[in-house]
Motif scaffolding. Structure first.
Motif, PDB file in Angstrom:
ATOM      1  N   ARG A   6       0.856  -1.180   0.000  1.00 23.97           N
ATOM      2  CA  ARG A   6       0.000   0.000   0.000  1.00 23.97           C
ATOM      3  C   ARG A   6       0.896   1.235   0.000  1.00 23.97           C
ATOM      4  N   ALA A   7       0.734   2.089  -1.005  1.00 27.39           N
ATOM      5  CA  ALA A   7       1.632   3.233  -1.146  1.00 27.39           C
ATOM      6  C   ALA A   7       0.858   4.493  -1.492  1.00 27.39           C
ATOM      7  N   VAL A   8       1.302   5.607  -0.928  1.00 23.26           N
ATOM      8  CA  VAL A   8       0.766   6.927  -1.261  1.00 23.26           C
ATOM      9  C   VAL A   8       1.806   7.637  -2.127  1.00 23.26           C
ATOM     10  N   CYS A  82      -6.140   3.646   2.223  1.00 22.72           N
ATOM     11  CA  CYS A  82      -5.581   2.296   2.083  1.00 22.72           C
ATOM     12  C   CYS A  82      -5.391   1.695   3.473  1.00 22.72           C
ATOM     13  N   PRO A  83      -6.508   1.455   4.184  1.00 23.93           N
ATOM     14  CA  PRO A  83      -6.427   0.942   5.550  1.00 23.93           C
ATOM     15  C   PRO A  83      -5.714  -0.404   5.623  1.00 23.93           C
ATOM     16  N   PRO A  84      -5.018  -0.656   6.736  1.00 28.94           N
ATOM     17  CA  PRO A  84      -4.931   0.182   7.931  1.00 28.94           C
ATOM     18  C   PRO A  84      -3.926   1.328   7.827  1.00 28.94           C
ATOM     19  N   GLY A  85      -3.269   1.475   6.682  1.00 26.70           N
ATOM     20  CA  GLY A  85      -2.321   2.565   6.483  1.00 26.70           C
ATOM     21  C   GLY A  85      -1.306   2.192   5.426  1.00 26.70           C
ATOM     22  N   PRO A  86      -0.680   3.195   4.799  1.00 19.50           N
ATOM     23  CA  PRO A  86       0.300   2.897   3.746  1.00 19.50           C
ATOM     24  C   PRO A  86       1.600   2.342   4.310  1.00 19.50           C
ATOM     25  N   HIS A  87       2.222   1.441   3.552  1.00 17.18           N
ATOM     26  CA  HIS A  87       3.548   0.951   3.935  1.00 17.18           C
ATOM     27  C   HIS A  87       4.619   1.982   3.597  1.00 17.18           C
ATOM     28  N   VAL A  88       4.366   2.723   2.531  1.00 17.70           N
ATOM     29  CA  VAL A  88       5.417   3.593   2.009  1.00 17.70           C
ATOM     30  C   VAL A  88       4.800   4.799   1.307  1.00 17.70           C
ATOM     31  N   ILE A 118       6.720  10.507   8.773  1.00 16.42           N
ATOM     32  CA  ILE A 118       6.593  10.194   7.354  1.00 16.42           C
ATOM     33  C   ILE A 118       7.934   9.901   6.709  1.00 16.42           C
ATOM     34  N   TRP A 119       9.011  10.547   7.199  1.00 17.33           N
ATOM     35  CA  TRP A 119      10.325  10.389   6.574  1.00 17.33           C
ATOM     36  C   TRP A 119      10.834   8.961   6.687  1.00 17.33           C
ATOM     37  N   ARG A 120      10.417   8.230   7.715  1.00 20.85           N
ATOM     38  CA  ARG A 120      10.851   6.842   7.895  1.00 20.85           C
ATOM     39  C   ARG A 120      10.194   5.895   6.896  1.00 20.85           C
ATOM     40  N   HIS A 121       9.161   6.384   6.236  1.00 27.93           N
ATOM     41  CA  HIS A 121       8.414   5.537   5.304  1.00 27.93           C
ATOM     42  C   HIS A 121       8.502   6.037   3.862  1.00 27.93           C
ATOM     43  N   THR A 122       9.398   6.965   3.585  1.00 27.53           N
ATOM     44  CA  THR A 122       9.420   7.608   2.278  1.00 27.53           C
ATOM     45  C   THR A 122      10.617   7.187   1.426  1.00 27.53           C
ATOM     46  N   ILE A 123      10.327   6.948   0.138  1.00 23.36           N
ATOM     47  CA  ILE A 123      11.372   6.724  -0.862  1.00 23.36           C
ATOM     48  C   ILE A 123      11.289   7.864  -1.873  1.00 23.36           C
TER      49      ILE A 123
END
Length: 235
Positions: A6-8, A82-88, A118-123
């Protein structure tokens, strides 16, 4: 490791967000343009279910204060799609033009809407380039734990495969935990967005009721006029 992803997808105008989503899912989404609502697209890649949320774009060098409140709310509420939340989060940056300090500050301010986590989950997903020489771009990449990917539209299959591997690495680095959506600030923004939508819907219903009433009144007047003109008895 979860099979589902799940990605935003975040980015400014002309950031190639739509092209990236199309390349990953092999689907056709709206080209990058200014729109208000986030859009979810689901697909399957290499046997894995993938959900991508295409978010409203922001203007490349506009201050966060210049972004309409409704767009800020929709941007943040994308995480609830995208419950329960995005991975990335995939931060798409088109480097066809030089990346400046102003670009960096704009990104930092817009991502601040989601909170520091958010920075820990961002590419950082780079397009139209083979170089990351900009010092300001390096600072963004550093905040993302040195995670970035140069997306090659000419060789999509390899580009997507490599990207999925990097997404798996982000999930592993976060102990398979997705981005938390129960943060009080995020929930408060969601409540405000839902309340605004409820009020907007109520206003639309009121306007429609008035229009329907006016139509009925107009119809009644026409009937009376017709009856009087032709001497008809309505009783």
């Amino acid at each position: 490791m979860e099979q589902e992803i799940r990605a935003v997808v975040l980015g400014w105008q002309k950031s190639d967000k739509a092209s990236v989503i199309n390349s990953i899912l092999g689907d056709k989404v709206e080209p990058d343009k200014y729109f208000v609502k986030s859009v979810r697209k689901d697909g399957e890649v290499n046997g894995r279910k993938i959900s991508l949320i295409n978010t409203p774009c922001w203007w490349e060098n506009y201050d966060l204060r210049d972004l309409p409140e409704v767009v800020k709310q929709e941007l943040v509420c994308s995480v609830f799609m995208c419950p329960p939340g995005p991975h990335v989060f995939l931060l798409v940056i088109n480097l066809s033009l030089p990346f400046t300090e102003e670009n960096r500050l704009t990104i930092e301010k817009h991502l601040s809407l989601f909170g520091e986590k958010i920075w820990r989950h961002t590419i950082v997903l780079l397009t139209q380039t083979d170089s990351v020489r900009s010092a300001d771009l390096q600072r963004i990449i550093q905040r993302c734990g040195e995670r970035y990917h140069v997306f090659d539209f000419e060789n999509k299959s390899v580009g997507v495969k490599d990207l999925l591997e990097k997404i798996d690495n982000v999930v592993a680095a976060n102990n398979a935990n997705h981005f938390e959506t129960h943060d009080d600030v995020l929930l408060d923004i969601q409540r405000k967005r839902d309340e605004n939508e409820r009020r907007a819907k109520a206003r639309q219903e009121t306007v429609q009721e008035k229009r329907d009433l006016l139509k009925e009144i107009s119809k009644s007047y026409r009937n009376v006029y017709t009856s009087q003109k032709f001497g008809l008895d309505l009783c």
